[in-house]
Design a protein around this motif. Structure first.
Motif, short mmCIF file in Angstrom:
data_model
loop_
_atom_site.label_atom_id
_atom_site.label_comp_id
_atom_site.label_asym_id
_atom_site.label_seq_id
_atom_site.Cartn_x
_atom_site.Cartn_y
_atom_site.Cartn_z
N ASN A 219 14.64 -6.28 -3.24
CA ASN A 219 14.38 -5.63 -4.51
C ASN A 219 12.92 -5.20 -4.67
OD1 ASN A 219 17.09 -5.95 -5.48
ND2 ASN A 219 16.61 -8.13 -5.83
N THR A 220 12.28 -4.88 -3.55
CA THR A 220 10.89 -4.39 -3.58
C THR A 220 10.83 -3.05 -2.86
OG1 THR A 220 10.05 -6.66 -3.55
CG2 THR A 220 8.50 -4.90 -2.98
N GLU A 221 10.10 -2.12 -3.43
CA GLU A 221 9.99 -0.80 -2.83
C GLU A 221 9.13 -0.86 -1.57
OE1 GLU A 221 9.72 3.55 -4.81
OE2 GLU A 221 7.97 2.27 -5.16
N ILE A 222 9.55 -0.12 -0.55
CA ILE A 222 8.80 -0.03 0.70
C ILE A 222 8.28 1.39 0.87
CG2 ILE A 222 10.98 0.36 1.98
CD1 ILE A 222 9.64 -0.75 4.45
N PHE A 223 7.02 1.51 1.23
CA PHE A 223 6.41 2.79 1.57
C PHE A 223 6.39 2.91 3.10
CE2 PHE A 223 4.60 1.31 -2.40
CZ PHE A 223 4.72 2.42 -3.24
N TYR A 224 6.81 4.04 3.62
CA TYR A 224 6.89 4.17 5.08
C TYR A 224 6.67 5.62 5.49
CZ TYR A 224 11.61 6.11 4.59
OH TYR A 224 12.69 6.90 4.28
N ARG A 225 6.28 5.81 6.74
CA ARG A 225 6.18 7.14 7.34
C ARG A 225 6.18 7.02 8.87
NH1 ARG A 225 0.01 9.39 6.22
NH2 ARG A 225 -1.13 7.41 6.46
N PHE B 298 0.84 -1.20 0.00
CA PHE B 298 0.00 0.00 0.00
C PHE B 298 0.87 1.25 0.00
CE2 PHE B 298 -2.44 -3.35 2.12
CZ PHE B 298 -3.57 -3.37 1.33
N SER B 299 0.51 2.21 -0.84
CA SER B 299 1.33 3.42 -0.97
C SER B 299 1.05 4.43 0.15
CB SER B 299 1.06 4.08 -2.33
OG SER B 299 -0.31 4.42 -2.46
N THR B 300 -0.02 4.22 0.93
CA THR B 300 -0.33 5.09 2.08
C THR B 300 -0.38 4.23 3.34
OG1 THR B 300 -1.64 6.52 0.63
CG2 THR B 300 -1.91 6.82 3.01
N PRO B 301 0.78 3.92 3.89
CA PRO B 301 0.79 3.02 5.05
C PRO B 301 0.21 3.69 6.29
CG PRO B 301 2.97 3.92 4.67
CD PRO B 301 2.12 4.36 3.51
N THR B 302 -0.45 2.91 7.14
CA THR B 302 -0.98 3.37 8.42
C THR B 302 -0.58 2.38 9.49
OG1 THR B 302 -3.10 2.17 8.33
CG2 THR B 302 -2.97 4.30 7.17
N ASP C 2 5.40 12.69 6.64
CA ASP C 2 5.30 12.51 5.19
C ASP C 2 5.60 11.06 4.81
OD1 ASP C 2 4.73 15.18 4.90
OD2 ASP C 2 6.83 15.74 4.57
N ILE C 3 4.99 10.63 3.71
CA ILE C 3 5.26 9.28 3.19
C ILE C 3 6.54 9.31 2.35
CG2 ILE C 3 4.40 7.42 1.71
CD1 ILE C 3 1.57 8.35 2.36
N LYS C 4 7.42 8.34 2.61
CA LYS C 4 8.64 8.20 1.83
C LYS C 4 8.71 6.78 1.27
CE LYS C 4 11.54 11.63 4.17
NZ LYS C 4 11.90 12.38 2.94
N THR C 5 9.55 6.60 0.26
CA THR C 5 9.76 5.28 -0.32
C THR C 5 11.23 4.92 -0.27
OG1 THR C 5 10.01 6.21 -2.54
CG2 THR C 5 7.79 5.53 -1.87
N TYR C 6 11.49 3.60 -0.25
CA TYR C 6 12.88 3.14 -0.20
C TYR C 6 12.93 1.73 -0.80
CZ TYR C 6 17.53 2.07 1.59
OH TYR C 6 18.86 1.74 1.70
#
Length: 451
Positions: A313-319, A280-284, A332-336
């Motif tokens: 090799n998978t993008e992680i969405f985090y905040r 999910f691109s908007t993690p809670t 803010d939401i960041k990706t890594y």
């Protein structure tokens, strides 16, 4: 000459008769001075007077009579009696009395009296007025502190007044601009020093609301108020939090940083950390999270958490997030994306029995990767509850410094000081370029004797 003699005889006879008759006493009444009034209070007065001349008759009683309504008080009104005069030869006879039980702020008529056989003699009428009841002086002073749901308010009881103070404090209302003790209040008792400055806490207030308040004091059943003042409770502000960068710690784990910049004013912080998702691109916090269940007293507060068992090799969405008063605030939401290319690959091997307290654990580094290997080994952790999910970190381990020279490289580590009858989880690891890469997780049950 013959007529003169009978006349002389008649005159002499009358003189003799007159000299033999009893002489009458003319009654003289007592003389009463004007009353002197002194020491007047709201409920009493001191009356003073004197019998300047007792006269020539016995005085069977004397004293004062007074009345609130009768302008010429008599013995039928209120009276203070002194009884008979014991020594009528002593004059003046001074007497005084404290008259009690009077009404405040009231006019009274009073005069002295004396009782003799022929009746009651009164002195001149004197009027006096009792003092007014003085209420305590009270002042609404200031607002000391204001929060979202409470405030500290100050008042001053400046003077005592005529009666003792039974209660004092502050009353407040959000709807009544002249609040009374029938509204919300906080009271105190036991006051002996004047002036007295005091504070009370107004609680259970509504955030972002105007309130009126004033000091009060109760004396003799009468409530006196100070001036009404006004304050506004603060609006609720949540803590502010910022999401910082992430760094790779292994091919399946990252370290993510955050900072709680301010604490807000709603309540104490109960939890903060990082939430994330690889889907999910908007993690809670309803997704995955690494939490720190703690309060914060100093701001800003920088923190970091480790996240494990991620897909390579998978993008992680985090905040970053913080919880205060049951409300979650997010950064803010960041990706890594995990930096897995060029790192070693390895596999966790089997475990074999050595002794009742030790086990041999194996691992294999399959490929070296592009970075120099500085350390490799196996780590382990025991589990007592078989129903629990196996942990993903180890607290015990053993390692070999340096790097194998040929790959694939299989190695073993002796795990010691183990407990019999305990389930253990373990996995191989290798450190290259400061990054720890883990192998797959495996378990063994430590038996006292496998035979």
């Amino acid at each position: 000459m013959k007529k003169t003699f009978p006349i002389l005889v008649t005159v002499l006879s009358l003189t003799v008769i007159s000299s033999c008759k009893t002489k009458e006493i003319v009654p003289v009444p007592p003389t009463l001075d004007t009353i002197t009034v002194s020491e007047t209070t709201f409920a009493s007065v001191l009356l003073s007077c004197a019998i300047s001349n007792v006269g020539n008759q016995s005085i069977s009683d004397y004293g004062f009579v007074y009345s609130e309504t009768n302008a010429t008080p008599t013995l039928a009104d209120s009276r203070i009696a002194h009884g008979a005069v014991s020594d009528p030869n002593v004059a003046p006879i001074k007497f005084s009395d404290v008259v009690k039980g009077l009404k405040p702020s009231t006019n009274y008529f009073a005069r002295s009296y004396s009782v003799i056989a022929s009746g009651t003699i009164f002195g001149p009428v004197m009027t006096f007025k009792t003092a007014d009841v003085i209420q305590p002086a009270i002042k609404t002073d200031a607002v000391i502190l204001v929060f979202t749901t409470s405030a500290k308010l100050r008042g001053i009881v400046e003077t005592k007044g005529s009666f003792d103070v039974s209660e004092y404090g502050i009353c407040w209302s959000s709807t009544n601009n002249l609040p009374t003790t029938a509204d919300s209040k906080s009271g105190k008792t036991n006051i002996s020093v004047f002036p007295t400055i005091y504070t009370v806490d107004a609680t259970n207030l509504t955030p972002n609301t105007a309130y009126y308040f004033r000091a009060f004091v109760v004396s003799n059943g009468v409530t006196t108020y100070g001036d009404a003042l006004k304050f506004n409770t603060l609006a609720i502000t949540q803590p502010t939090i910022k999401t910082l960068d992430a760094t790779t710690t292994s091919t399946t784990s990252v370290k993510i940083n955050g900072v709680v910049e301010s604490g807000g004013n709603s309540a104490d912080i109960t939890e903060y950390g990082i939430c994330w998702s690889q889907r999910f691109s908007t993690p809670t916090t309803e997704h995955s999270k690494a939490k720190i269940p703690d309060s914060i007293t100093v701001f800003p507060k920088t923190f970091s958490v480790n996240i494990y068992s991620l897909n390579s090799n998978t993008e992680i969405f985090y905040r970053a997030y913080v919880i205060s008063n049951g409300v979650v605030s997010y950064g803010d939401i960041k990706t890594y994306k995990l930096e897995t290319e060029g790192f070693p690959t390895l596999t966790t091997g089997n475990a074999t029995y050595i002794s009742a307290t030790s086990q041999k654990l194996y691992g294999t580094i399959n490929t070296r990767g592009n970075y120099a290997i500085t350390e490799y080994g196996v780590c382990w952790f025991y589990i007592n509850d078989f129903s629990n999910t196996l942990p993903i970190t180890c607290i015990s381990g053993a390692s070999i410094q340096g790097s194998p020279t040929a790959f694939p490289a299989t190695y073993s580590i002796d795990a010691t000081n183990l407990n019999a009858g305990t389930l253990y989880i373990y996995r191989a690891f290798v450190v290259a370029n400061g990054i720890t890469t883990y192998g797959n997780e495996k378990t063994f049950f430590k038996e006292a004797n496998p035979n």
